[in-house]
Design an enzyme around this catalytic site. Structure first.
Site, PDB file in Angstrom:
ATOM      1  N   ASP A  46       0.840  -1.204   0.000  1.00  0.00           N
ATOM      2  CA  ASP A  46       0.000   0.000   0.000  1.00  0.00           C
ATOM      3  C   ASP A  46       0.870   1.247   0.000  1.00  0.00           C
ATOM      4  O   ASP A  46       0.615   2.214  -0.728  1.00  0.00           O
ATOM      5  CB  ASP A  46      -0.923  -0.029   1.217  1.00  0.00           C
ATOM      6  CG  ASP A  46      -1.754   1.232   1.333  1.00  0.00           C
ATOM      7  OD1 ASP A  46      -2.666   1.423   0.510  1.00  0.00           O
ATOM      8  OD2 ASP A  46      -1.485   2.040   2.251  1.00  0.00           O
ATOM      9  N   GLU A 118      -1.716  -5.456  -3.795  1.00  0.00           N
ATOM     10  CA  GLU A 118      -0.778  -4.692  -2.975  1.00  0.00           C
ATOM     11  C   GLU A 118       0.316  -5.603  -2.420  1.00  0.00           C
ATOM     12  O   GLU A 118       1.494  -5.211  -2.372  1.00  0.00           O
ATOM     13  CB  GLU A 118      -1.523  -3.996  -1.838  1.00  0.00           C
ATOM     14  CG  GLU A 118      -2.437  -2.882  -2.311  1.00  0.00           C
ATOM     15  CD  GLU A 118      -3.167  -2.192  -1.182  1.00  0.00           C
ATOM     16  OE1 GLU A 118      -3.520  -1.008  -1.329  1.00  0.00           O
ATOM     17  OE2 GLU A 118      -3.401  -2.846  -0.129  1.00  0.00           O
TER      18      GLU A 118
END
Length: 222
Positions: A46, A118
């Site tokens: 992220d 991610e």
């Protein structure tokens, strides 16, 4: 795994990182001796995704103010965007899920697939460094958005957006020109009922109006 690596355009030196990225917590909880879940990689991915995207937008759009940059970044890294990447990679087919999650349709769950993207980005970052992670983000997210932007008529989209309520009036106003004739830059402001809702620049008045409309959409469509 080789097929997934081919789709990614990256081959892992440590394939265990990729396997970890594809391991959902439900699988890890049911198989204590196996790899841990991908949650830690998701956390790192992220941040890598956010940083690379912010760097791209900062350099690509020197005219955009902080608020517009923030909203654009949020749109690029949102769950919907990541699910599109997961679909391109057919990532759901490679996930390791627990029996309950599998039975509950976990492979099609948007949040699980987005999180896995991610995690995979983090795995690439750890295995090959930021340069390799940036290449994948550029290819699957940033380039796709550039293609969409090039074909998108923001003025029409903005008009449709404000027409959800009657009596709305949009106006575009040239606010400045700079640079030599062969490389002139125009600045345009778009107002909604007399109040500024967006501004943009471009090498033509039309392009500047489109960029102003784009900024207005990011502000209004929340």
């Amino acid at each position: 795994m080789e097929t997934l690596e081919a789709k990614l355009g990256y081959h892992f030196k440590d394939r265990a990182l990729l396997e970890n990225a594809l391991t959902h917590s439900s699988y890890a909880n049911e198989n204590r001796g196996a790899l841990g879940s991908n949650e830690r990689l998701e956390f790192l991915g992220d941040s890598v995704l956010g940083m690379v995207t912010a760097d791209f937008l900062f350099k690509e759009h020197p005219d955009l103010p902080e608020g517009d940059l923030t909203r654009t970044r949020a749109a690029l890294v949102c769950e919907e965007s990541l699910v599109e990447v997961a679909d391109l990679l057919d990532l759901g087919a490679y996930l390791k899920l627990g029996r309950g999650e599998e039975a509950g349709g976990g492979r099609e769950r948007p949040s699980i697939r987005a999180d896995a993207v991610e995690a995979v980005l983090a795995a690439v970052y750890l295995d090959g460094g930021l340069v390799e992670a940036r290449k994948i983000i550029q290819r699957f997210i940033l380039d796709k958005e550039t293609e969409k932007s090039a074909s998108r008529d923001y003025k029409t989209t903005l008009q449709e957006l404000v027409q959800r309520e009657s009596g709305q009036v949009l106006t575009y106003r040239l606010t400045g020109e700079s640079g030599p004739d062969h490389a002139k830059v125009f600045s345009v402001e778009v107002d909604l009922n007399g109040q500024k809702v967006g501004e943009g620049t471009g090498h033509s008045k039309k392009e500047a109006e489109q960029m102003a409309a784009r900024a207005a959409i990011a502000r209004l469509d929340q």
